[in-house]
Write an enzyme that holds these catalytic residues in place. Structure first.
Site, PDB file in Angstrom:
ATOM      1  N   HIS A 251       0.826  -1.208  -0.103  1.00  0.00           N
ATOM      2  CA  HIS A 251      -0.012  -0.047  -0.043  1.00  0.00           C
ATOM      3  C   HIS A 251       0.946   1.149   0.053  1.00  0.00           C
ATOM      4  CE1 HIS A 251      -3.391   2.767   1.188  1.00  0.00           C
ATOM      5  NE2 HIS A 251      -3.828   1.999   0.745  1.00  0.00           N
ATOM      6  N   GLU A 309      -7.936  -5.079  -0.746  1.00  0.00           N
ATOM      7  CA  GLU A 309      -8.378  -5.938  -1.835  1.00  0.00           C
ATOM      8  C   GLU A 309      -8.342  -7.263  -1.520  1.00  0.00           C
ATOM      9  OE1 GLU A 309      -9.788  -4.109  -3.661  1.00  0.00           O
ATOM     10  OE2 GLU A 309      -8.565  -2.791  -4.945  1.00  0.00           O
TER      11      GLU A 309
HETATM   12  N1  COA Z   1       4.160  -7.276  -4.935  1.00  0.00           N
HETATM   13  C1  COA Z   1       5.287  -7.347  -5.393  1.00  0.00           C
HETATM   14  N2  COA Z   1       6.197  -6.212  -5.319  1.00  0.00           N
HETATM   15  C2  COA Z   1       5.559  -4.962  -4.565  1.00  0.00           C
HETATM   16  C3  COA Z   1       4.008  -5.167  -4.346  1.00  0.00           C
HETATM   17  C4  COA Z   1       3.358  -6.341  -4.399  1.00  0.00           C
HETATM   18  N3  COA Z   1       2.324  -6.318  -4.324  1.00  0.00           N
HETATM   19  N4  COA Z   1       3.942  -3.880  -3.782  1.00  0.00           N
HETATM   20  C5  COA Z   1       5.070  -3.245  -4.174  1.00  0.00           C
HETATM   21  N5  COA Z   1       6.222  -3.916  -4.537  1.00  0.00           N
HETATM   22  C6  COA Z   1       7.467  -3.338  -4.758  1.00  0.00           C
HETATM   23  C7  COA Z   1       7.621  -2.598  -5.952  1.00  0.00           C
HETATM   24  O1  COA Z   1       7.691  -2.880  -7.359  1.00  0.00           O
HETATM   25  C8  COA Z   1       8.744  -1.661  -5.196  1.00  0.00           C
HETATM   26  O2  COA Z   1       9.749  -2.313  -5.967  1.00  0.00           O
HETATM   27  P1  COA Z   1      10.962  -1.649  -6.789  1.00  0.00           P
HETATM   28  O3  COA Z   1      11.653  -0.676  -5.667  1.00  0.00           O
HETATM   29  O4  COA Z   1      12.031  -2.862  -6.927  1.00  0.00           O
HETATM   30  O5  COA Z   1      10.318  -0.982  -8.100  1.00  0.00           O
HETATM   31  C9  COA Z   1       8.727  -1.796  -3.875  1.00  0.00           C
HETATM   32  O6  COA Z   1       8.121  -2.907  -3.630  1.00  0.00           O
HETATM   33  C10 COA Z   1       8.279  -0.652  -3.152  1.00  0.00           C
HETATM   34  O7  COA Z   1       6.971  -0.212  -3.541  1.00  0.00           O
HETATM   35  P2  COA Z   1       6.064   0.676  -2.915  1.00  0.00           P
HETATM   36  O8  COA Z   1       6.835   2.268  -2.930  1.00  0.00           O
HETATM   37  O9  COA Z   1       5.612   0.425  -1.498  1.00  0.00           O
HETATM   38  O10 COA Z   1       4.927   0.812  -3.858  1.00  0.00           O
HETATM   39  P3  COA Z   1       3.623   1.961  -4.424  1.00  0.00           P
HETATM   40  O11 COA Z   1       3.508   2.866  -3.073  1.00  0.00           O
HETATM   41  O12 COA Z   1       4.272   2.587  -5.313  1.00  0.00           O
HETATM   42  O13 COA Z   1       2.721   0.979  -4.561  1.00  0.00           O
HETATM   43  C11 COA Z   1       0.705  -0.433  -4.575  1.00  0.00           C
HETATM   44  C12 COA Z   1       1.406   0.634  -3.835  1.00  0.00           C
HETATM   45  C13 COA Z   1      -0.413  -0.707  -3.868  1.00  0.00           C
HETATM   46  C14 COA Z   1       0.394   0.105  -6.147  1.00  0.00           C
HETATM   47  C15 COA Z   1       1.560  -1.585  -4.694  1.00  0.00           C
HETATM   48  O14 COA Z   1       1.866  -2.113  -3.435  1.00  0.00           O
HETATM   49  C16 COA Z   1       0.770  -2.655  -5.708  1.00  0.00           C
HETATM   50  O15 COA Z   1       0.993  -2.647  -6.873  1.00  0.00           O
HETATM   51  N6  COA Z   1       0.198  -3.771  -5.131  1.00  0.00           N
HETATM   52  C17 COA Z   1      -0.406  -4.584  -5.690  1.00  0.00           C
HETATM   53  C18 COA Z   1      -1.752  -4.161  -6.251  1.00  0.00           C
HETATM   54  C19 COA Z   1      -2.904  -4.076  -5.220  1.00  0.00           C
HETATM   55  O16 COA Z   1      -2.908  -4.638  -4.259  1.00  0.00           O
HETATM   56  N7  COA Z   1      -3.550  -3.056  -5.483  1.00  0.00           N
HETATM   57  C20 COA Z   1      -4.648  -2.709  -4.504  1.00  0.00           C
HETATM   58  C21 COA Z   1      -4.105  -1.426  -3.723  1.00  0.00           C
HETATM   59  S1  COA Z   1      -5.382  -1.075  -2.347  1.00  0.00           S
END
Ligand code: COA
Length: 371
Positions: A251, A309
């Site tokens: 998140h 989710e």
């Molecule tokens: N699975 C694998 N890797 C993940 C991840 C996941 N669910 N969520 C984040 N990461 C990775 C990112 O790719 C990033 O890696 P990198 O630095 O090598 O690119 C690292 O963790 C840090 O990510 P972060 O900055 O915390 O993510 P964000 O704030 O940009 O994105 C979300 C937040 C929710 C978009 C992201 O966690 C995600 O895509 N989750 C899966 C989709 C999801 O569940 N969406 C519903 C959201 S309520």
């Protein structure tokens, strides 16, 4: 020689940027706390209806019981929306759920009252679900509360009180979440003095993406693909090795488990105790535990835990909604927050218009005349 264009570096993904002041909700990501207009989400979930949370977020007042006037106006909105469906049914029946919802909502006249906009999201989503299974549309029952009637219109059966209550808990819990991407989109559109229907249609576009509201269907796909707890580790390791994200995990703001995941997990337990089909709960828990462990190893500095989710998928599946309709069902609840934020944004009256740092080619101004 032209001087370079100076601007401070952009904040990636606007992370940490405070872009509005709001009375509607607050997310405390460090402590896993969600406050909806002065109430912790746990104190509302399972205790108040969709109608009560609408009143709380939109009017700032939590009625002590079902507000009958609001319930009746929402029901009238459902009836009006249902009348519209035959006009565009052909155009949406083959579309993906969120494309169908976006297209349906765009048919609303731009002066539609806010409450009728909220009502329409449920009616159009339920109608699309019926069209997918080739079954007759179910007209709204004006005597029912919004959550019960949505489930009834979608499934074609009077839902059990426990399933309707679980869906009500879901809708209340997702009703708002501060400046998430779709709410921000709605506020940007409202800030131009555009109409509410346009702002909600824009918000639906933002909600559709898998990084925002599009994850719960894929979460259920993942649970099915894993199949059994002992296969979880291998499956998740292969996904991460392939560079794919685990849906339902991580998140932007929460650094602990999303409090809404706990609300839904408890609600699914209740359904299980009542004998509803929740076969996926044990498996979901096993996947969550393993995913957390693997993500902790891969990203030790960034706590990636279950988000809203993850258990949404299990809950909405258990109440009998098809996975293709999970994201529009999110919109059935979140439209309350969108409408409240649109209203609040209008009160501020200020256009949202940030700046960008230009990193393109510096001006050369050596254009040859073409005439
Ligand atoms: N699975 C694998 N890797 C993940 C991840 C996941 N669910 N969520 C984040 N990461 C990775 C990112 O790719 C990033 O890696 P990198 O630095 O090598 O690119 C690292 O963790 C840090 O990510 P972060 O900055 O915390 O993510 P964000 O704030 O940009 O994105 C979300 C937040 C929710 C978009 C992201 O966690 C995600 O895509 N989750 C899966 C989709 C999801 O569940 N969406 C519903 C959201 S309520």
């Amino acid at each position: 020689m032209t001087a370079p264009i100076e601007k401070p570096a952009a904040t990636s993904g606007l992370e940490g940027v405070v872009a509005a002041e709001t009375r509607i909700s607050h997310v405390d990501g460090e402590n896993g706390r969600l406050v909806l207009a002065g109430y912790d989400v746990e104190s509302l979930a399972g205790r108040v209806s969709f109608e009560q949370v609408f009143s709380l977020l939109y009017e700032g007042i939590l009625p002590p019981k079902m507000p009958d006037d609001l319930r009746a106006r929402l029901a009238e909105g459902r009836a009006a929306a249902f009348e519209m469906v035959p006009r565009f049914a052909k155009a949406i029946e083959a579309a993906d759920a969120m494309d169908a919802l976006r297209g349906s909502m765009a048919q609303l006249p731009s002066n539609t009252k806010d409450i009728a906009v909220a009502a329409a999201v449920a009616v159009f989503t339920a109608a699309w679900i019926r069209m997918q299974s080739g079954e007759a549309l179910v007209p709204p029952d004006l005597k029912l509360d919004h959550a019960t009637d949505y489930l009834r219109m979608a499934t074609g059966e009077a839902p059990s009180p426990i399933a309707a209550a679980a869906l009500g808990t879901y809708l209340v819990t997702v009703s708002d979440h501060s400046l998430n991407a779709s709410t921000f989109t709605a506020r940007v559109i409202a800030s131009t003095n555009s109409d509410t229907v346009s702002a909600v249609v824009g918000a639906i576009g933002a909600l559709k993406g898998p990084l925002h509201g599009g994850a719960p269907g894929p979460v259920l796909d993942m649970i099915d693909a894993v199949g059994s707890p002992e296969r979880a580790r291998g499956w998740l390791e292969a996904e991460l090795a392939a560079g794919r994200r685990i849906m339902g995990m991580g998140h932007r703001i929460y650094r602990v488990r999303d409090p809404r995941a706990a609300v839904f997990e408890k609600e699914v337990e209740k359904l299980e105790r009542a004998g509803l089909r929740t076969a996926r709960l044990g498996l979901a828990r096993a996947i969550e535990r393993t995913a957390e462990e693997l993500l902790r190893q891969k990203y030790p500095a960034r706590a990636l835990r279950a988000n809203v989710e993850f258990y949404t998928a299990v809950l909405l599946d258990a109440v009998g909604l098809p996975r293709t309709a999970f994201t529009p069902t999110f919109a059935v609840g979140r439209v309350v927050g969108w409408l409240a934020h649109i209203r609040e944004q209008r009160e501020s009256g200020r256009l949202i218009r940030p700046s960008a740092r230009y990193i393109g080619v510096l001006p050369r101004n050596d254009v040859a005349a073409h005439r």
